[in-house]
Design an enzyme around this catalytic site. Structure first.
Site, mmCIF file in Angstrom:
data_model
loop_
_atom_site.group_PDB
_atom_site.id
_atom_site.type_symbol
_atom_site.label_atom_id
_atom_site.label_comp_id
_atom_site.label_asym_id
_atom_site.label_seq_id
_atom_site.Cartn_x
_atom_site.Cartn_y
_atom_site.Cartn_z
ATOM 1 N N TYR A 140 37.542 36.134 41.029
ATOM 2 C CA TYR A 140 38.106 36.873 39.901
ATOM 3 C C TYR A 140 37.111 36.783 38.756
ATOM 4 O O TYR A 140 36.931 35.720 38.160
ATOM 5 C CB TYR A 140 39.457 36.257 39.528
ATOM 6 C CG TYR A 140 40.212 36.905 38.400
ATOM 7 C CD1 TYR A 140 39.815 38.104 37.810
ATOM 8 C CD2 TYR A 140 41.373 36.290 37.919
ATOM 9 C CE1 TYR A 140 40.534 38.673 36.782
ATOM 10 C CE2 TYR A 140 42.108 36.854 36.887
ATOM 11 C CZ TYR A 140 41.681 38.044 36.318
ATOM 12 O OH TYR A 140 42.398 38.607 35.289
ATOM 13 N N LYS A 169 38.134 40.439 42.429
ATOM 14 C CA LYS A 169 38.825 41.232 41.413
ATOM 15 C C LYS A 169 37.853 41.372 40.254
ATOM 16 O O LYS A 169 37.511 40.403 39.600
ATOM 17 C CB LYS A 169 40.112 40.542 40.966
ATOM 18 C CG LYS A 169 40.848 41.286 39.855
ATOM 19 C CD LYS A 169 42.025 40.491 39.334
ATOM 20 C CE LYS A 169 42.648 41.194 38.126
ATOM 21 N NZ LYS A 169 43.700 40.370 37.483
#
Length: 312
Positions: A140, A169
């Site tokens: 992320y 992400k």
């Protein structure tokens, strides 16, 4: 379970006025998301105010969401910490929870490690996960929150080093960086948009989907937009994006999840309570949010109170 495509919701954490977890509301929100057709849920991401949760609350939130989902869709568990040891321990704990299908772990915040530091950090988290399960790990990258950017070259090193690192992400907000990443990574590696307003661009470049904030409010339509884009039905995708673009922007007029929870309270989905340092949105912002929500047909109540001051 294979890495999902489409739209996942970074689910908010509802609190009571006394600052405690509102467990029944959290359970109901997860149920509503599944019934609305969302593709997966993220427990304890940024939108969940996770840094304010105790270790016990963090585990409890993940367990409530997995219980509510009951295996119907994937659930990613957020395992982020600025201490590599703590992040690795959290990943190992979360990976043992029945119903968790992936670990989501963000850049170490505050420390601002260089690329080598991030490489070693994420590698340790991936290794800790692999020691207890075969779950995939999703990186992320959110430099706006953590103060450091995970560069595409470092992502490639991590893919080569640890086979359970299956996706990222991407919340850098940089379309050139996302383009570079999608050009370089293997086709089996999933790149997810981490910003609602970058979703269509990411999909057009070859992304796998979106981890969404707005889907807390409009899960059915955000999922429909992602499915349309992935199916190359750009007429439908652009129509939905145009319809909700103001809401996607408004959710970040102030620090998230302030605006998100404000609108969800107007929808009757939760009571509007926060934990410091998150506070209710300003009255002027609230008025504009209510106008947008009303024009989109989301309101089920009249004007809402301004919420508590998040003293817990």
């Amino acid at each position: 379970m294979d890495a999902p495509t489409g739209c996942g919701t970074a689910l908010v954490t509802p609190f009571r006025a006394d600052g405690s977890l509102d467990e029944p509301t959290l359970y109901n929100l997860a149920q509503w998301q599944v019934e609305s057709g969302i593709d997966w849920l993220v427990a304890c991401g940024t939108t969940a105010e996770t840094p304010t949760l105790t270790d016990e609350e963090w585990l409890r939130v993940i367990r409530i969401i997995t219980e509510a989902v009951a295996g119907r869709i994937p659930v990613w568990a957020g395992a982020t910490h600025n201490s590599t040891r703590e992040a690795a321990q959290r990943a190992a704990l979360a990976a043992k929870i029945p119903g968790v299908t992936a670990i989501l772990t963000a850049n170490p915040y505050y420390n601002k490690p260089n690329q080598e530091g991030q490489f070693q950090h994420f590698r340790a988290v991936a290794q800790a996960t692999a020691q207890v399960s075969d779950l995939p790990v999703v990186l992320y990258n959110i430099p706006g929150r953590t103060g450091t950017n995970l560069e595409p070259a470092t992502v490639l090193r991590l893919i080569d080093a640890e086979p359970n690192i299956a996706g990222v992400k991407e919340s850098s907000g940089s379309l050139p960086q996302i383009t570079e990443l999608l050009t370089l990574v293997p086709r089996s590696f999933h790149v997810y948009a981490g910003d609602d307003n970058m979703a269509l661009g990411t999909i057009a470049l070859g992304g796998a989907g979106l981890v969404s904030v707005a889907s807390n409010q409009i899960p059915t339509d955000m999922t429909a937009m992602m499915h349309a884009a992935l199916a190359n039905d750009w007429t439908t995708a652009r129509r939905l994006n145009r319809k909700y673009f103001r809401l996607l922007q408004a959710n970040f007029w102030e620090t998230s999840p302030g605006p998100v929870k404000a609108v969800m309270a107007m929808m009757g989905k939760l009571e509007e309570h926060y934990r410091l340092p998150i506070v209710p949105v300003a009255p002027s912002t609230r008025a504009k949010l209510e106008r947008i929500a009303g024009e989109l047909g989301l309101l089920v109540h009249g004007p809402q109170p301004e919420g508590d001051l998040g003293l817990f």
